[in-house]
Enzyme design. Structure first.
Site, PDB file in Angstrom:
ATOM      1  N   GLU A  13      36.737  35.225  48.150  1.00 54.98           N
ATOM      2  CA  GLU A  13      37.626  36.195  48.787  1.00 54.98           C
ATOM      3  C   GLU A  13      38.978  35.582  49.106  1.00 54.98           C
ATOM      4  O   GLU A  13      39.060  34.513  49.704  1.00 54.98           O
ATOM      5  CB  GLU A  13      36.974  36.705  50.068  1.00 54.98           C
ATOM      6  CG  GLU A  13      37.107  38.189  50.255  1.00 54.98           C
ATOM      7  CD  GLU A  13      36.394  38.971  49.173  1.00 54.98           C
ATOM      8  OE1 GLU A  13      37.092  39.503  48.270  1.00 54.98           O
ATOM      9  OE2 GLU A  13      35.162  39.066  49.204  1.00 54.98           O
ATOM     10  N   ASP A  60      40.465  42.249  40.875  1.00 56.82           N
ATOM     11  CA  ASP A  60      39.879  43.585  40.847  1.00 56.82           C
ATOM     12  C   ASP A  60      39.992  44.209  39.462  1.00 56.82           C
ATOM     13  O   ASP A  60      39.030  44.784  38.937  1.00 56.82           O
ATOM     14  CB  ASP A  60      40.562  44.479  41.876  1.00 56.82           C
ATOM     15  CG  ASP A  60      40.347  43.997  43.296  1.00 56.82           C
ATOM     16  OD1 ASP A  60      39.482  43.114  43.507  1.00 56.82           O
ATOM     17  OD2 ASP A  60      41.045  44.483  44.202  1.00 56.82           O
TER      18      ASP A  60
END
Length: 395
Positions: free
Chosen positions: A42, A186
């Site tokens: 992350e 993403d």
């Protein structure tokens, strides 16, 4: 808003019919792209680090038809409003303001604009969107939309662009038109996903390989817990974390935090202020956790990675400070009720947590999470299992 599901032939026919009802003729085609879950890694993507996302079986579908002029007409099943209109020749990303009701239209308009900047002669087009990727849940509904639109417009324009080129177009649209300072993870996950696989991506050079997850073989389910706490990448904490990472890299004398490893942390603690050091420490350790997760998956299987997911969440909660009370409650409750590992996923400040749960314990974990939220007077979260799925494609 509750988007219409578009899985399967029935959903495809329904969307094509809705397009005809809106625009008076059939679409030229339907294209679909998935959302994603980030298994681990992350905020490492914009630090040129390592990530391990997988595409999920929640998707965004677009029905598209080319026009003979340069107008874009954009609408969706979840607004029910008249189409938002733009002119490709006068679209100005610096003055782009579709208004609150049409805010979502910045994503397809941005993709069209970036294709034009890349030298692709994009025709005018009509577009209808349907999606079952929850918005604001940290599952990359925006990337799913960008990748579906990029796939459609590139094909209609006759442009021979590969999956990674289309992914980068989507990322640039989000950066330059929407104004969200995201990395490439993403869009790469949405374009490159494969069944039962995660995408092990090096965000420095764009190299990737697909890593089998083997959840079924391990008897595990990936449970998403959507806290209903919405987040937005275009402002606030996400941009602040990115700026803090850039400051840390500059003070440490490296091009990106990817250039640091755990041996550099003692020096970093002396050089950096406390907050910046914590941000840097998260990135350094998170890159290491991604690589170790891949090693574990390939050597011992998915049942061995729970402790790494737990450590990732603690780091995001304490060092990067991007969790929230609802995410922490979801993670703690899932772990206490039988999950082998759990963490928040996505950019943070809301959205979703994921938990790896033995299949037989899924109902018990869901019940415990719902009860924990109810006991604290919080909104009931959505909980649902996701499976690693294929990337963007024409239906």
């Amino acid at each position: 808003m509750t988007p219409t599901r578009t899985h399967g032939t029935g959903g495809t026919e329904t969307l094509a019919g809705a397009f005809a009802a809106h625009f008076g003729h059939a679409p030229d085609g339907l294209w679909q792209a998935p959302g994603r879950v980030n298994l681990i890694g992350e905020h490492t993507d914009y630090n040129e680090g390592l990530v391990l996302p997988f595409a999920i079986d929640r998707t965004t579908t677009v029905a598209v038809a080319a026009r003979s002029d340069r107008r874009m007409l954009l609408t969706s099943t979840f607004t029910g409003a008249a189409p938002v209109e733009f002119d490709l020749d006068t679209l100005d990303p610096d003055a782009f303001d579709p208004g609150p009701a049409g805010a979502w239209s910045a994503y397809p308009a941005g993709v069209a604009w970036e294709l034009g900047r890349a030298g692709v002669s994009v025709p005018g087009f009509e577009l209808l969107v349907s999606s079952d990727v929850p918005v604001g849940a940290g599952l990359s509904s925006s990337a799913a939309l960008e990748c579906a639109v990029a796939s459609a417009l590139a094909e209609l324009a006759g442009a021979e662009l590969n999956a990674t080129e289309l992914a980068d177009l989507g990322r640039r649209a989000e950066n330059n038109v929407v104004g969200a300072p995201t990395g490439i993870m993403d869009q790469y996950a949405s374009m490159l996903g494969a069944e039962d696989c995660a995408v092990y991506l090096d965000c420095r050079d764009g190299s990737f390989r697909r890593v089998p997850l083997g959840l079924d073989e391990s008897g595990l389910v990936c449970l998403v817990i959507d806290t209903k706490v919405a987040h937005a990448h275009a402002h606030g904490g996400y941009a602040a974390r990115r700026a803090s990472c850039a400051r840390g890299a500059e003070l440490m004398g490296v091009n990106a935090l990817r250039d640091l490893d755990t041996n550099d942390l003692a020096r970093a603690e002396h050089i950096l202020d406390g907050e910046t050091f914590r941000r840097v420490r998260h990135i350094v350790h998170e890159n290491d956790r991604v690589a170790r997760t891949v090693d574990m998956l390939e050597s011992r299987g998915a049942a061995a990675i729970g402790a790494l997911l737990d450590a990732s969440h603690r780091s995001m909660r304490d060092d990067f400070e991007i969790s929230c009370a609802e995410l922490d409650l979801a993670v703690h409750t899932a772990r206490a009720s039988g999950a082998i590992g759990a963490r928040m996923t996505g950019g943070g400040f809301g959205g979703s947590a994921i938990a790896l749960v033995p299949e037989a314990d899924t109902g018990r974990v869901e019940d415990a999470v719902w009860r924990a939220f109810s006991d604290r007077g919080l909104r009931t979260p959505d909980t649902f299992a996701v499976r690693p799925a294929a990337g963007a494609h024409r239906l």
